[in-house]
Design a protein around this motif. Structure first.
Motif, PDB file in Angstrom:
ATOM      1  N   THR A   2       3.446  -2.355 -10.135  1.00  0.00           N
ATOM      2  CA  THR A   2       4.586  -3.245  -9.990  1.00  0.00           C
ATOM      3  C   THR A   2       5.870  -2.449  -9.885  1.00  0.00           C
ATOM      4  OG1 THR A   2       3.497  -4.969 -11.251  1.00  0.00           O
ATOM      5  CG2 THR A   2       5.877  -5.131 -11.016  1.00  0.00           C
ATOM      6  N   ASP A 119      -1.648  -4.965  -1.392  1.00  0.00           N
ATOM      7  CA  ASP A 119      -1.188  -6.344  -1.208  1.00  0.00           C
ATOM      8  C   ASP A 119      -0.594  -6.950  -2.472  1.00  0.00           C
ATOM      9  OD1 ASP A 119      -1.818  -6.384   1.451  1.00  0.00           O
ATOM     10  OD2 ASP A 119      -3.692  -7.504   1.216  1.00  0.00           O
ATOM     11  N   ARG A 120      -1.022  -6.472  -3.656  1.00  0.00           N
ATOM     12  CA  ARG A 120      -0.520  -7.052  -4.899  1.00  0.00           C
ATOM     13  C   ARG A 120       0.723  -6.328  -5.432  1.00  0.00           C
ATOM     14  NH1 ARG A 120      -3.992 -10.406  -7.541  1.00  0.00           N
ATOM     15  NH2 ARG A 120      -2.063 -11.021  -8.588  1.00  0.00           N
ATOM     16  N   THR A 121       1.167  -5.290  -4.734  1.00  0.00           N
ATOM     17  CA  THR A 121       2.377  -4.578  -5.155  1.00  0.00           C
ATOM     18  C   THR A 121       3.585  -5.489  -5.005  1.00  0.00           C
ATOM     19  OG1 THR A 121       1.425  -2.488  -4.422  1.00  0.00           O
ATOM     20  CG2 THR A 121       3.810  -2.533  -4.767  1.00  0.00           C
ATOM     21  N   THR A 122       4.461  -5.475  -5.981  1.00  0.00           N
ATOM     22  CA  THR A 122       5.655  -6.324  -5.962  1.00  0.00           C
ATOM     23  C   THR A 122       6.850  -5.532  -5.449  1.00  0.00           C
ATOM     24  OG1 THR A 122       4.812  -7.545  -7.871  1.00  0.00           O
ATOM     25  CG2 THR A 122       7.147  -7.802  -7.356  1.00  0.00           C
ATOM     26  N   THR A 159       8.802 -18.908  -3.851  1.00  0.00           N
ATOM     27  CA  THR A 159       8.909 -17.765  -2.944  1.00  0.00           C
ATOM     28  C   THR A 159      10.210 -17.785  -2.159  1.00  0.00           C
ATOM     29  OG1 THR A 159       6.503 -17.647  -2.722  1.00  0.00           O
ATOM     30  CG2 THR A 159       7.804 -16.594  -0.992  1.00  0.00           C
ATOM     31  N   VAL A 165       8.627 -10.303  -4.554  1.00  0.00           N
ATOM     32  CA  VAL A 165       7.446 -10.932  -3.969  1.00  0.00           C
ATOM     33  C   VAL A 165       6.360  -9.871  -3.777  1.00  0.00           C
ATOM     34  CG1 VAL A 165       8.659 -12.799  -2.792  1.00  0.00           C
ATOM     35  CG2 VAL A 165       8.360 -10.608  -1.642  1.00  0.00           C
ATOM     36  N   GLU A 166       5.120 -10.324  -3.657  1.00  0.00           N
ATOM     37  CA  GLU A 166       4.023  -9.401  -3.409  1.00  0.00           C
ATOM     38  C   GLU A 166       3.984  -9.013  -1.932  1.00  0.00           C
ATOM     39  OE1 GLU A 166       0.420 -11.149  -4.844  1.00  0.00           O
ATOM     40  OE2 GLU A 166       0.866 -10.649  -6.945  1.00  0.00           O
ATOM     41  N   VAL A 167       3.471  -7.816  -1.680  1.00  0.00           N
ATOM     42  CA  VAL A 167       3.417  -7.284  -0.318  1.00  0.00           C
ATOM     43  C   VAL A 167       2.642  -8.216   0.617  1.00  0.00           C
ATOM     44  CG1 VAL A 167       2.416  -5.426   1.084  1.00  0.00           C
ATOM     45  CG2 VAL A 167       3.782  -4.883  -0.935  1.00  0.00           C
ATOM     46  N   ALA A 168       1.566  -8.809   0.138  1.00  0.00           N
ATOM     47  CA  ALA A 168       0.789  -9.724   0.979  1.00  0.00           C
ATOM     48  C   ALA A 168       1.663 -10.883   1.469  1.00  0.00           C
ATOM     49  CB  ALA A 168      -0.416 -10.265   0.204  1.00  0.00           C
ATOM     50  N   THR A 169       2.547 -11.371   0.606  1.00  0.00           N
ATOM     51  CA  THR A 169       3.444 -12.456   0.987  1.00  0.00           C
ATOM     52  C   THR A 169       4.473 -11.976   1.994  1.00  0.00           C
ATOM     53  OG1 THR A 169       3.168 -13.489  -1.180  1.00  0.00           O
ATOM     54  CG2 THR A 169       5.079 -14.164   0.105  1.00  0.00           C
TER      55      THR A 169
END
Length: 261
Positions: A2, A119-122, A159, A165-169
């Motif tokens: 994170t 993808d879960r990195t903020t 969002t 936000v997370e990288v995937a978003t």
């Protein structure tokens, strides 16, 4: 991993938050120069100094790419990268002093870019907010945008105003924005009355439209939208009044500057 809500100025802030202050620009320039020199150096030496490679892997960690992910992206062993950073702790050995050129090149080839983050990195949500808000300004309803993203309405509502936000978003929103920013929502099936309601919501929140953002500024937290086409100049303030949009900070500042002789 994170990312912190507020990073110190440097190479990671330059890439992740698009800060263009002197400190961040110099750090990014120094980092890139060191990386290029290390790559060139590694082309002919049977073994190369591990320190530039170690610094690169640590810099990737500051960006949010952990060393295990870096090893996988580079296609090298995690054990080798562990020894590069920490040495062989059970055997009491210090971190690696030299590495083979091909290993160095593979690790140095991993760049601090969005695509290499998990993808879960903020990360900073500025660009994500602005893209979604601009689409609402165009008449896309939040429920329709949420549907296209496969996101429930409550999560979407968070969002569109979230600072992180997370990288995937981030990736999903960029793809959606690229798909829809030139599309008329009514022509795409959004009822006219719902599109009109979406525009009113955007207006009441002072969300900036697509045309107010340049591609190189929409992700920059320090950037302001260009509401008038002349924002930041004395002419911009008058246009704000004409189009009935509250005067932005750059136009307020421009109005206080003395007229040119």
């Amino acid at each position: 991993m994170t990312a912190p809500a507020s990073r110190p100025h440097g190479n990671a802030k330059y890439h992740l938050e698009r800060c263009r202050c002197l400190v961040c620009c110099k750090a990014a320039s120094d980092y890139d120069n060191n990386r290029r020199r290390a790559i060139a150096y590694g082309r002919w030496q049977p073994f190369v100094d591990a320190e530039p490679v170690r610094q690169h892997v640590r810099a990737l960690g500051d960006f949010g790419i952990g060393w295990i992910r870096t090893a996988k992206l580079a296609g090298v062993s995690t054990g080798g990268v562990s020894k590069l950073l920490y040495g062989d702790r059970p055997r009491g050995l210090a971190p690696t002093k030299r590495v083979r050129p091909d290993t160095a090149l593979k690790l140095l080839a991993v760049e601090p870019v969005l695509e290499n983050l998990g993808d879960r990195t903020t990360i900073n949500g500025t660009g994500t907010r602005r893209r979604l808000q601009a689409l609402v300004c165009a008449g896309w309803t939040q429920s329709e945008l949420a549907r296209r993203m496969g996101m429930n309405r409550a999560n979407f509502a968070r969002t569109i105003v979230s600072s992180l936000v997370e990288v995937a978003t981030v990736k999903a929103v960029r793809a959606l924005y690229d798909e829809l920013w030139r599309v008329d929502p009514v022509a795409a099936g959004v009822p006219e009355f719902r599109a009109a309601a979406a525009r009113l919501i955007a207006e009441s929140n002072r969300w900036a439209p697509v045309g107010a953002w340049d591609d190189d500024q929409i992700d920059d937290p320090e950037a302001y939208p260009d509401w008038t086409g002349w924002c930041g100049t004395p002419r911009g303030r008058a246009i704000h009044y004409r189009i009935k949009v509250p005067v932005c900070q750059p136009c307020r500042q421009a109005a206080t500057q003395p007229a040119a002789a």
